[in-house]
Design a protein around this motif. Structure first.
Motif, PDB file in Angstrom:
ATOM      1  N   ILE A 153      -0.635 -18.535 -23.315  1.00 25.40           N
ATOM      2  CA  ILE A 153       0.608 -19.252 -23.568  1.00 25.40           C
ATOM      3  C   ILE A 153       0.428 -20.768 -23.562  1.00 25.40           C
ATOM      4  CG2 ILE A 153       2.848 -19.831 -22.553  1.00 25.40           C
ATOM      5  CD1 ILE A 153       2.888 -17.326 -24.235  1.00 25.40           C
ATOM      6  N   ASP A 154      -0.150 -21.312 -22.509  1.00 24.53           N
ATOM      7  CA  ASP A 154      -0.287 -22.767 -22.412  1.00 24.53           C
ATOM      8  C   ASP A 154      -1.141 -23.325 -23.538  1.00 24.53           C
ATOM      9  OD1 ASP A 154       1.310 -22.895 -20.209  1.00 24.53           O
ATOM     10  OD2 ASP A 154      -0.330 -22.903 -18.756  1.00 24.53           O
ATOM     11  N   GLN A 155      -2.238 -22.656 -23.834  1.00 22.71           N
ATOM     12  CA  GLN A 155      -3.111 -23.119 -24.909  1.00 22.71           C
ATOM     13  C   GLN A 155      -2.426 -22.993 -26.263  1.00 22.71           C
ATOM     14  OE1 GLN A 155      -6.026 -24.600 -24.550  1.00 22.71           O
ATOM     15  NE2 GLN A 155      -5.936 -24.412 -22.322  1.00 22.71           N
ATOM     16  N   LEU A 156      -1.678 -21.911 -26.447  1.00 21.12           N
ATOM     17  CA  LEU A 156      -0.967 -21.708 -27.702  1.00 21.12           C
ATOM     18  C   LEU A 156       0.113 -22.761 -27.899  1.00 21.12           C
ATOM     19  CD1 LEU A 156      -0.485 -19.917 -30.199  1.00 21.12           C
ATOM     20  CD2 LEU A 156       1.086 -18.552 -28.808  1.00 21.12           C
ATOM     21  N   LYS A 157       0.826 -23.096 -26.863  1.00 23.28           N
ATOM     22  CA  LYS A 157       1.883 -24.095 -26.959  1.00 23.28           C
ATOM     23  C   LYS A 157       1.317 -25.463 -27.316  1.00 23.28           C
ATOM     24  CE  LYS A 157       5.129 -24.123 -23.803  1.00 23.28           C
ATOM     25  NZ  LYS A 157       5.814 -24.031 -22.487  1.00 23.28           N
ATOM     26  N   LYS A 158       0.189 -25.828 -26.703  1.00 25.81           N
ATOM     27  CA  LYS A 158      -0.417 -27.119 -27.011  1.00 25.81           C
ATOM     28  C   LYS A 158      -0.860 -27.203 -28.463  1.00 25.81           C
ATOM     29  CE  LYS A 158      -2.158 -27.977 -22.314  1.00 25.81           C
ATOM     30  NZ  LYS A 158      -3.371 -28.099 -21.477  1.00 25.81           N
ATOM     31  N   ALA A 159      -1.515 -26.154 -28.935  1.00 24.43           N
ATOM     32  CA  ALA A 159      -1.995 -26.159 -30.320  1.00 24.43           C
ATOM     33  C   ALA A 159      -0.837 -26.062 -31.306  1.00 24.43           C
ATOM     34  CB  ALA A 159      -2.964 -24.993 -30.524  1.00 24.43           C
ATOM     35  N   LEU A 160       0.162 -25.257 -30.961  1.00 25.16           N
ATOM     36  CA  LEU A 160       1.277 -25.029 -31.877  1.00 25.16           C
ATOM     37  C   LEU A 160       2.171 -26.260 -31.987  1.00 25.16           C
ATOM     38  CD1 LEU A 160       2.528 -22.961 -33.737  1.00 25.16           C
ATOM     39  CD2 LEU A 160       3.845 -22.070 -31.797  1.00 25.16           C
ATOM     40  N   ARG A 161       2.305 -27.003 -30.905  1.00 25.24           N
ATOM     41  CA  ARG A 161       3.127 -28.210 -30.942  1.00 25.24           C
ATOM     42  C   ARG A 161       2.602 -29.192 -31.983  1.00 25.24           C
ATOM     43  NH1 ARG A 161       3.185 -33.280 -28.835  1.00 25.24           N
ATOM     44  NH2 ARG A 161       5.228 -34.166 -28.292  1.00 25.24           N
ATOM     45  N   GLN A 162       1.305 -29.380 -32.036  1.00 26.45           N
ATOM     46  CA  GLN A 162       0.719 -30.274 -33.037  1.00 26.45           C
ATOM     47  C   GLN A 162       0.876 -29.693 -34.433  1.00 26.45           C
ATOM     48  OE1 GLN A 162      -3.338 -30.881 -31.789  1.00 26.45           O
ATOM     49  NE2 GLN A 162      -2.784 -32.273 -30.142  1.00 26.45           N
ATOM     50  N   GLU A 163       0.713 -28.385 -34.543  1.00 20.11           N
ATOM     51  CA  GLU A 163       0.782 -27.750 -35.859  1.00 20.11           C
ATOM     52  C   GLU A 163       2.192 -27.812 -36.438  1.00 20.11           C
ATOM     53  OE1 GLU A 163      -1.272 -26.046 -38.982  1.00 20.11           O
ATOM     54  OE2 GLU A 163      -2.055 -26.739 -37.057  1.00 20.11           O
ATOM     55  N   LEU A 164       3.198 -27.644 -35.599  1.00 24.68           N
ATOM     56  CA  LEU A 164       4.577 -27.651 -36.095  1.00 24.68           C
ATOM     57  C   LEU A 164       4.973 -29.004 -36.663  1.00 24.68           C
ATOM     58  CD1 LEU A 164       6.523 -25.563 -33.412  1.00 24.68           C
ATOM     59  CD2 LEU A 164       5.725 -24.844 -35.675  1.00 24.68           C
ATOM     60  N   GLY A 165       4.364 -30.075 -36.166  1.00 32.19           N
ATOM     61  CA  GLY A 165       4.685 -31.397 -36.689  1.00 32.19           C
ATOM     62  C   GLY A 165       4.222 -31.620 -38.109  1.00 32.19           C
ATOM     63  N   SER A 166       3.268 -30.810 -38.578  1.00 34.96           N
ATOM     64  CA  SER A 166       2.767 -30.944 -39.952  1.00 34.96           C
ATOM     65  C   SER A 166       3.267 -29.817 -40.850  1.00 34.96           C
ATOM     66  CB  SER A 166       1.235 -30.937 -39.954  1.00 34.96           C
ATOM     67  OG  SER A 166       0.732 -29.705 -39.458  1.00 34.96           O
ATOM     68  N   LEU A 167       4.216 -29.035 -40.346  1.00 33.54           N
ATOM     69  CA  LEU A 167       4.716 -27.875 -41.085  1.00 33.54           C
ATOM     70  C   LEU A 167       5.982 -28.247 -41.854  1.00 33.54           C
ATOM     71  CD1 LEU A 167       4.412 -24.761 -41.511  1.00 33.54           C
ATOM     72  CD2 LEU A 167       5.924 -24.487 -39.544  1.00 33.54           C
ATOM     73  N   PRO A 168       5.994 -28.156 -43.189  1.00 33.49           N
ATOM     74  CA  PRO A 168       7.221 -28.461 -43.951  1.00 33.49           C
ATOM     75  C   PRO A 168       8.307 -27.436 -43.638  1.00 33.49           C
ATOM     76  CG  PRO A 168       5.273 -28.432 -45.378  1.00 33.49           C
ATOM     77  CD  PRO A 168       4.872 -27.814 -44.077  1.00 33.49           C
ATOM     78  N   ILE A 169       9.385 -27.890 -43.028  1.00 31.46           N
ATOM     79  CA  ILE A 169      10.483 -26.999 -42.687  1.00 31.46           C
ATOM     80  C   ILE A 169      11.398 -26.779 -43.894  1.00 31.46           C
ATOM     81  CG2 ILE A 169      12.417 -26.601 -41.113  1.00 31.46           C
ATOM     82  CD1 ILE A 169       9.650 -26.582 -39.802  1.00 31.46           C
ATOM     83  N   ILE A 170      11.670 -27.864 -44.627  1.00 34.41           N
ATOM     84  CA  ILE A 170      12.499 -27.768 -45.839  1.00 34.41           C
ATOM     85  C   ILE A 170      11.805 -28.558 -46.944  1.00 34.41           C
ATOM     86  CG2 ILE A 170      14.787 -28.084 -46.862  1.00 34.41           C
ATOM     87  CD1 ILE A 170      15.935 -28.292 -44.053  1.00 34.41           C
ATOM     88  N   PRO A 171      10.896 -27.940 -47.702  1.00 37.45           N
ATOM     89  CA  PRO A 171      10.302 -28.636 -48.853  1.00 37.45           C
ATOM     90  C   PRO A 171      11.309 -28.710 -49.993  1.00 37.45           C
ATOM     91  CG  PRO A 171       9.467 -26.391 -48.700  1.00 37.45           C
ATOM     92  CD  PRO A 171      10.345 -26.597 -47.488  1.00 37.45           C
TER      93      PRO A 171
END
Length: 206
Positions: A153-171
């Motif tokens: 969980i902790d490792q996933l949250k750290k990696a996912l937080r950075q990934e979500l910032g580069s994820l287009p939510i509404i292209p």
């Protein structure tokens, strides 16, 4: 006296009409820069434009070099005026990431979900809305092995937080009305009176 009243009444009426016209025009100009959406309209826009599933590769733990996530369309929630927007992602992750810890007990993709809050902003260079100032509040892996979930969980949250910032939510595409409205201007999103207000960041000289 009748002629005097008649002489002044016409210009006064015209002037009054002109004032109201100018006020309406300026009000329209100020409002035209913003787009207002209900929470239902915002979610409908996300449902229509988000590319689902999103396949993301994360480096989580040294023994687990890569974790492959399949993200479904997020659900957005309005918490209150001028507060960050809530989000929830559901998806699956590849089960083979647990091969170092389990003896062949898991063969199917493992469901997971993550919840948090974030701001939403439009980046014109990418023609898309992205999350910013992301705070992950909850994460859960649907696996009945407490040690593995705690480890991940902790490792996933750290990696996912950075990934979500580069994820287009509404292209957005060139033909979208919202894109034509915003164009090359960056824009921020705020919640006001129970609705989402998208406002272009116009320079002072504009």
């Amino acid at each position: 006296m009748k002629k005097l009243v008649g002489f002044w009444s016409v210009p006064f009426n015209l002037s009054l009409a002109l004032v109201f016209s100018l006020l309406a025009m300026f009000a329209g100009c100020s409002q035209s820069r913003s787009v207002t959406l209900t929470s239902e309209e915002l979610q409908a826009l996300v449902d229509q434009k988000f590319m689902s599933p999103q396949i993301r590769n994360l480096k989580v733990l040294p023994p687990i070099v890569n974790v492959q996530l399949y993200l479904e369309t997020p659900k957005l929630t309005l918490h209150g005026d001028y507060q960050a927007i809530g989000f929830q992602f559901r998806g699956t992750l590849d089960a083979d990431v647990f091969s170092n810890y389990l003896d062949g007990g898991v063969t199917d993709p493992v469901p997971f979900q993550v919840e948090g809050i974030a701001n939403l902003e439009y980046r014109p260079d990418d023609r898309a809305f992205f999350f910013s100032n992301i705070l992950l509040e909850k994460a859960h892996i649907d696996l009945d092995i407490a040690m593995i979930e705690t480890l991940m969980i902790d490792q996933l949250k750290k990696a996912l937080r950075q990934e979500l910032g580069s994820l287009p939510i509404i292209p957005l595409d060139d033909g979208d009305a919202l894109y034509r409205k915003l164009g090359s201007l960056p824009a921020a999103v705020r919640v006001e009176q129970g609705k989402v207000v998208i406002t272009p960041k116009v320079s002072e000289g504009s």
